[in-house]
Design a protein around this motif. Structure first.
Motif, short mmCIF file in Angstrom:
data_model
loop_
_atom_site.label_atom_id
_atom_site.label_comp_id
_atom_site.label_asym_id
_atom_site.label_seq_id
_atom_site.Cartn_x
_atom_site.Cartn_y
_atom_site.Cartn_z
N GLU A 62 -7.61 21.84 -11.73
CA GLU A 62 -8.33 22.95 -12.26
C GLU A 62 -7.82 23.65 -13.31
O GLU A 62 -8.49 24.03 -14.26
CB GLU A 62 -8.84 23.76 -10.98
CG GLU A 62 -9.89 22.83 -10.02
CD GLU A 62 -10.34 23.95 -8.92
OE1 GLU A 62 -9.72 24.96 -8.86
OE2 GLU A 62 -10.96 23.39 -8.12
N ARG A 63 -6.53 24.10 -13.13
CA ARG A 63 -5.97 24.90 -14.33
C ARG A 63 -5.89 23.90 -15.58
O ARG A 63 -5.98 24.61 -16.56
CB ARG A 63 -4.60 25.16 -13.61
CG ARG A 63 -4.76 26.18 -12.70
CD ARG A 63 -3.27 26.52 -12.03
NE ARG A 63 -3.31 27.78 -11.06
CZ ARG A 63 -2.18 28.07 -10.40
NH1 ARG A 63 -1.00 27.54 -10.67
NH2 ARG A 63 -2.20 28.98 -9.63
N GLN A 66 -9.12 23.74 -17.27
CA GLN A 66 -9.53 25.11 -17.88
C GLN A 66 -8.68 25.31 -19.08
O GLN A 66 -9.26 25.66 -20.37
CB GLN A 66 -9.33 26.20 -16.79
CG GLN A 66 -10.42 26.29 -15.69
CD GLN A 66 -9.96 27.29 -14.74
OE1 GLN A 66 -8.75 27.98 -14.78
NE2 GLN A 66 -10.65 27.58 -13.68
N ARG A 67 -7.42 24.97 -19.12
CA ARG A 67 -6.70 25.04 -20.28
C ARG A 67 -6.97 24.33 -21.57
O ARG A 67 -7.18 24.62 -22.78
CB ARG A 67 -5.18 24.85 -19.96
CG ARG A 67 -4.45 26.05 -19.17
CD ARG A 67 -3.06 25.83 -19.17
NE ARG A 67 -2.31 24.67 -18.64
CZ ARG A 67 -2.09 24.31 -17.36
NH1 ARG A 67 -2.27 25.41 -16.47
NH2 ARG A 67 -1.62 23.21 -17.11
N ARG A 85 -7.77 35.61 -13.46
CA ARG A 85 -7.94 34.28 -13.12
C ARG A 85 -6.88 33.27 -12.22
O ARG A 85 -7.40 32.55 -11.56
CB ARG A 85 -8.08 33.40 -14.69
CG ARG A 85 -8.40 31.90 -14.35
CD ARG A 85 -8.75 31.39 -15.83
NE ARG A 85 -9.83 31.86 -16.15
CZ ARG A 85 -10.27 31.23 -17.28
NH1 ARG A 85 -9.85 30.18 -17.81
NH2 ARG A 85 -11.65 31.75 -18.12
N LEU A 86 -5.64 33.77 -12.47
CA LEU A 86 -4.79 33.13 -11.48
C LEU A 86 -5.00 33.76 -10.09
O LEU A 86 -4.77 32.94 -9.09
CB LEU A 86 -3.32 33.28 -11.86
CG LEU A 86 -2.78 32.66 -13.09
CD1 LEU A 86 -1.46 33.42 -13.57
CD2 LEU A 86 -2.99 31.23 -13.08
N GLU A 89 -7.78 31.90 -8.71
CA GLU A 89 -7.56 30.45 -8.25
C GLU A 89 -6.76 30.53 -6.89
O GLU A 89 -7.07 29.59 -6.07
CB GLU A 89 -6.93 29.97 -9.42
CG GLU A 89 -7.76 29.59 -10.36
CD GLU A 89 -6.89 29.21 -11.55
OE1 GLU A 89 -5.44 29.03 -11.47
OE2 GLU A 89 -7.14 28.79 -12.68
#
Length: 259
Positions: A62-63, A66-67, A85-86, A89
């Protein structure tokens, strides 16, 4: 190493590949908590505070996605937005872990207790589990019920008070032999019921309570282990109780004998 390239394969996991991931993680978690090899993946990871690798892989995927989206849109997040955001998550990953633990068929004795204080257990700043604490928290240890399950005792009876089923709960709450140690722990924790739920709720917020629980486990389990070794050494011990010699131990002994 286990999560290398996780964004690529995280979405293609199935029951077989999940089992392949869980097998080595279970061994690592068992060593972290100093527990028996019979402790299941769910309970071992929950006690160790290590999120299952399949969920960690999903989070990494997911990260990465998103990046990638931000890079394509040529956007950059402010440090505060990135931190928020972190945190979101991390919370989603924990929620998934909780849901997964609720459906686990093994280790329910331990998992059910930890779920009541899950976030506090994972976020605690102190408290290291010991070999004997883990025995009490999992029921996998020097208890008649467990030894009978793994065929090291002919029955699950308690050798200290004669009760028909010697479980971790029986040792903590019921067995009269450990009344003095139990009274000391009740005074230290300021509780009337030494169920594992109450104990965990106390020890995760107080180093003094954690130390008191540690001392109780060391005293009681050490005496139970000494009694087990004495039973094994008896000439008339039941065949299941007799001390076994492992393959590596026999090989070591043979190596000492001059050829």
């Amino acid at each position: 190493m286990a999560l290398y390239g996780a964004p690529i394969w995280a979405g293609r996991l199935n029951s077989k590949t999940r089992a392949l991931l869980r097998r080595p993680q279970r061994v690592i978690a068992q060593r972290i908590i100093r527990g028996y090899k019979t402790i299941g993946h769910a309970a071992a990871c929950a006690l160790a505070g290590t999120i299952p690798w399949e969920l960690d892989a999903r989070l990494l995927a997911e990260r990465y996605n998103q990046r990638t989206e931000l890079r394509i849109a040529d956007e950059r997040l402010a440090p505060r937005e990135l931190e928020a955001r972190l945190d979101a998550e991390k919370k989603r990953a924990r929620d998934r872990w909780k849901s997964q633990l609720e459906d686990e068929p093994y280790g329910t004795y331990t998992v059910a207790v930890l779920l009541t204080s899950f976030d506090s257990w994972l976020d605690r700043k102190s408290g290291t589990l010991t070999y004997r604490q883990v025995q009490v928290m999992t029921g996998h240890g020097c208890f008649g019920h467990y030894l009978y399950t793994i065929r090291r005792e002919p029955s699950p009876v308690c050798h200290h008070c004669g009760y028909e089923d010697d479980t971790a709960y029986h040792t903590m709450v019921e067995c009269l032999t450990w009344a003095p140690e139990r009274w000391e722990l009740e005074m230290a924790l300021n509780v009337d019921d030494l169920s594992l739920h109450n104990i965990v709720a106390k020890i995760i917020v107080s180093e003094r309570s954690w130390a008191a629980f540690h001392n109780f486990c060391e005293k009681v389990m050490r005496k139970k282990e000494e009694a087990e070794r004495a039973r094994e050494a008896r000439a008339d011990a039941h065949p299941l109780q007799q001390r076994r010699r492992g393959v590596r131990r026999r090989q070591f002994v043979n190596a000492l004998i001059p050829q």
